[in-house]
Enzyme design. Structure first.
Site, PDB file in Angstrom:
ATOM      1  N   SER A 138       0.748  -1.342  -0.060  1.00  0.00           N
ATOM      2  CA  SER A 138       0.043   0.269  -0.006  1.00  0.00           C
ATOM      3  C   SER A 138       0.997   1.239  -0.039  1.00  0.00           C
ATOM      4  O   SER A 138       1.939   1.198   0.683  1.00  0.00           O
ATOM      5  CB  SER A 138      -0.816   0.019   1.169  1.00  0.00           C
ATOM      6  OG  SER A 138      -1.432   1.361   1.436  1.00  0.00           O
ATOM      7  N   TYR A 151      -1.841  -1.087  10.586  1.00  0.00           N
ATOM      8  CA  TYR A 151      -1.727  -1.325   9.148  1.00  0.00           C
ATOM      9  C   TYR A 151      -1.015  -0.858   8.324  1.00  0.00           C
ATOM     10  O   TYR A 151      -0.070  -1.531   7.719  1.00  0.00           O
ATOM     11  CB  TYR A 151      -3.156  -0.820   8.605  1.00  0.00           C
ATOM     12  CG  TYR A 151      -3.400  -0.892   7.127  1.00  0.00           C
ATOM     13  CD1 TYR A 151      -4.081  -2.049   6.645  1.00  0.00           C
ATOM     14  CD2 TYR A 151      -2.911   0.155   6.246  1.00  0.00           C
ATOM     15  CE1 TYR A 151      -4.368  -2.268   5.221  1.00  0.00           C
ATOM     16  CE2 TYR A 151      -3.125  -0.004   4.715  1.00  0.00           C
ATOM     17  CZ  TYR A 151      -3.753  -1.302   4.323  1.00  0.00           C
ATOM     18  OH  TYR A 151      -3.915  -1.370   3.135  1.00  0.00           O
TER      19      TYR A 151
HETATM   20  N1  LIG Z   1      -8.950  -0.048  -1.179  1.00  0.00           N
HETATM   21  C1  LIG Z   1      -7.684   0.617  -1.246  1.00  0.00           C
HETATM   22  O1  LIG Z   1      -7.729   2.033  -1.084  1.00  0.00           O
HETATM   23  C2  LIG Z   1      -6.246  -0.212  -0.696  1.00  0.00           C
HETATM   24  C3  LIG Z   1      -5.135   0.699  -0.958  1.00  0.00           C
HETATM   25  C4  LIG Z   1      -3.932   0.056  -0.752  1.00  0.00           C
HETATM   26  C5  LIG Z   1      -3.505  -1.282  -0.352  1.00  0.00           C
HETATM   27  N2  LIG Z   1      -4.854  -2.151  -0.354  1.00  0.00           N
HETATM   28  C6  LIG Z   1      -4.530  -3.781  -0.036  1.00  0.00           C
HETATM   29  O2  LIG Z   1      -5.439  -4.087  -1.125  1.00  0.00           O
HETATM   30  C7  LIG Z   1      -5.912  -5.184  -0.862  1.00  0.00           C
HETATM   31  C8  LIG Z   1      -7.308  -5.503  -1.090  1.00  0.00           C
HETATM   32  O3  LIG Z   1      -8.171  -4.518  -0.583  1.00  0.00           O
HETATM   33  P1  LIG Z   1      -9.491  -4.240  -0.462  1.00  0.00           P
HETATM   34  O4  LIG Z   1      -9.384  -2.607  -0.633  1.00  0.00           O
HETATM   35  O5  LIG Z   1      -9.992  -4.640  -1.960  1.00  0.00           O
HETATM   36  O6  LIG Z   1     -10.401  -4.659   0.721  1.00  0.00           O
HETATM   37  P2  LIG Z   1     -11.374  -5.709   0.879  1.00  0.00           P
HETATM   38  O7  LIG Z   1     -12.581  -5.237  -0.307  1.00  0.00           O
HETATM   39  O8  LIG Z   1     -11.961  -5.700   2.125  1.00  0.00           O
HETATM   40  O9  LIG Z   1     -10.756  -7.065   0.414  1.00  0.00           O
HETATM   41  C9  LIG Z   1     -10.239  -7.722   1.298  1.00  0.00           C
HETATM   42  C10 LIG Z   1     -10.386  -9.229   1.104  1.00  0.00           C
HETATM   43  O10 LIG Z   1      -9.581 -10.021   1.866  1.00  0.00           O
HETATM   44  C11 LIG Z   1      -9.934 -10.988   2.219  1.00  0.00           C
HETATM   45  N3  LIG Z   1      -9.590 -11.381   3.673  1.00  0.00           N
HETATM   46  C12 LIG Z   1      -9.591 -10.594   4.917  1.00  0.00           C
HETATM   47  N4  LIG Z   1      -9.155 -11.145   5.786  1.00  0.00           N
HETATM   48  C13 LIG Z   1      -8.907 -12.661   5.368  1.00  0.00           C
HETATM   49  C14 LIG Z   1      -8.549 -13.759   6.154  1.00  0.00           C
HETATM   50  N5  LIG Z   1      -8.289 -13.667   7.324  1.00  0.00           N
HETATM   51  N6  LIG Z   1      -8.320 -14.670   5.458  1.00  0.00           N
HETATM   52  C15 LIG Z   1      -8.475 -14.876   3.932  1.00  0.00           C
HETATM   53  N7  LIG Z   1      -8.978 -13.687   3.351  1.00  0.00           N
HETATM   54  C16 LIG Z   1      -9.313 -12.451   4.157  1.00  0.00           C
HETATM   55  C17 LIG Z   1     -11.382 -10.638   2.416  1.00  0.00           C
HETATM   56  O11 LIG Z   1     -12.616 -11.634   2.267  1.00  0.00           O
HETATM   57  P3  LIG Z   1     -13.041 -12.246   3.688  1.00  0.00           P
HETATM   58  O12 LIG Z   1     -13.481 -11.227   4.485  1.00  0.00           O
HETATM   59  O13 LIG Z   1     -14.472 -13.034   2.793  1.00  0.00           O
HETATM   60  O14 LIG Z   1     -12.248 -13.039   4.381  1.00  0.00           O
HETATM   61  C18 LIG Z   1     -11.543  -9.696   1.310  1.00  0.00           C
HETATM   62  O15 LIG Z   1     -12.105 -10.458   0.082  1.00  0.00           O
HETATM   63  C19 LIG Z   1      -5.686  -5.491   0.660  1.00  0.00           C
HETATM   64  O16 LIG Z   1      -4.380  -6.123   1.162  1.00  0.00           O
HETATM   65  C20 LIG Z   1      -5.399  -3.865   0.827  1.00  0.00           C
HETATM   66  O17 LIG Z   1      -4.589  -3.682   2.136  1.00  0.00           O
HETATM   67  C21 LIG Z   1      -6.074  -1.302  -0.826  1.00  0.00           C
END
Ligand SMILES: NC(=O)c1ccc[n+]([C@@H]2O[C@H](COP(=O)([O-])OP(=O)(O)OC[C@H]3O[C@@H](n4cnc5c(N)ncnc54)[C@H](OP(=O)(O)O)[C@@H]3O)[C@@H](O)[C@H]2O)c1
Length: 249
Positions: A138, A151
């Site tokens: 990130s 985080y």
């Molecule tokens: N959105 C942003 O602005 C942003 C910016 C920088 C980096 N990121 C990174 O991008 C990635 C995806 O983020 P997102 O924004 O798409 O968030 P999101 O929609 O909340 O997706 C996170 C995914 O991770 C899965 N997850 C969480 N805990 C888990 C566990 N214990 N075991 C297995 N799966 C798990 C969730 O599925 P379940 O809950 O069904 O397990 C969910 O599908 C993350 O690593 C986040 O830190 C996001």
């Protein structure tokens, strides 16, 4: 990396960035297996994308990781790409008493998860002619959001772990790529964040080159911040965010 003909295992493929990336890679002609804890999200995604598969997995649980990796390698012996995308963001208070649940769940999911999962797949990946490990960090690993200090710290840690992995795997068939997302509208319509579709389009374009870093334009300023004056931007970002708190999800 090549963008077609792979067998790809992605964590967190039932929502947000992981789901959108899984669909884009599926549409490019890859076999994609998604994973996560919420079975209904996985089932909805594979139903909407025939040919895609799913495996239930909790990356906080080492036994679940071992079981999923064993099942995957048995059922999909061609798997040659692992995408560590699953992650959680939670508010915390670095100026006060820490919250044990927030600390443990965030570190276990965002840092220990990718380390354990890659370890469970690495010997299999090394046996492939071309293999890839992708770690999703990130911009907050480079310019922390102070209200999500743990985080931000896990993403900084995953960044340096990725550098070590890449060095240690340099004489193998396994390439290590880091995706550094900026703020993305993965589960919200926050106007200051990048639209999900634009992020995925730009990410796929960069993944299709021979780069080992996926840095879309919106992420570059943050990625380039660390240096002698890094506190200036950290203060500026956090002052701005404090005046108008973000919609995280
Ligand atoms: N959105 C942003 O602005 C942003 C910016 C920088 C980096 N990121 C990174 O991008 C990635 C995806 O983020 P997102 O924004 O798409 O968030 P999101 O929609 O909340 O997706 C996170 C995914 O991770 C899965 N997850 C969480 N805990 C888990 C566990 N214990 N075991 C297995 N799966 C798990 C969730 O599925 P379940 O809950 O069904 O397990 C969910 O599908 C993350 O690593 C986040 O830190 C996001």
């Amino acid at each position: 990396m090549k963008l077609t003909g792979n067998t790809i295992f992605i964590t967190g493929g039932g929502s947000g960035i992981g789901r959108a990336l899984a669909i884009a890679l599926h549409n490019l002609g890859n076999k994609v297996i998604i994973s996560g804890r919420r079975k209904e999200r996985l089932e909805e995604t594979i139903k909407a994308n025939p040919g895609m598969s799913a495996v239930e997995l909790n990356v906080q649980d080492p036994a679940s990781i071992e079981a999923a990796a064993k099942q995957l390698i048995e059922e999909y012996p061609d798997v040659n790409v692992l995408i560590n995308n699953a992650g959680i963001i939670q508010s915390d208070n670095a100026a006060g008493v820490y919250d044990e649940d927030v600390l443990i769940s965030t570190v276990t999911t965002n840092l220990l998860g990718p380390i354990r999962l890659t370890s469970a797949f690495i010997e299999h990946l090394k046996s492939k002619e071309e293999a890839v490990v992708i770690n999703t960090t990130s911009i907050l690993g480079f310019v922390p959001l102070a209200t999500t200090a743990v985080y931000s710290a896990t993403k900084a840690a995953l960044h340096t772990y990725t550098l070590s992995q890449r060095y240690m795997l340099k004489d193998t068939s396994v390439k290590v790529i880091e995706i550094v997302p900026p703020w993305v509208q993965s589960n919200n319509d926050e106007p200051r964040a990048m639209p999900l579709a634009s992020f995925i389009d730009a990410t796929i374009k960069i993944l299709g080159t021979d780069t080992d870093k996926v840095l879309v334009e919106e992420a570059k300023m943050f990625r380039n911040n660390p240096g002698p004056n890094e506190n200036v931007f950290v203060t500026q970002l956090n002052d701005t965010m404090n005046s108008e708190p973000p919609k995280i999800h």
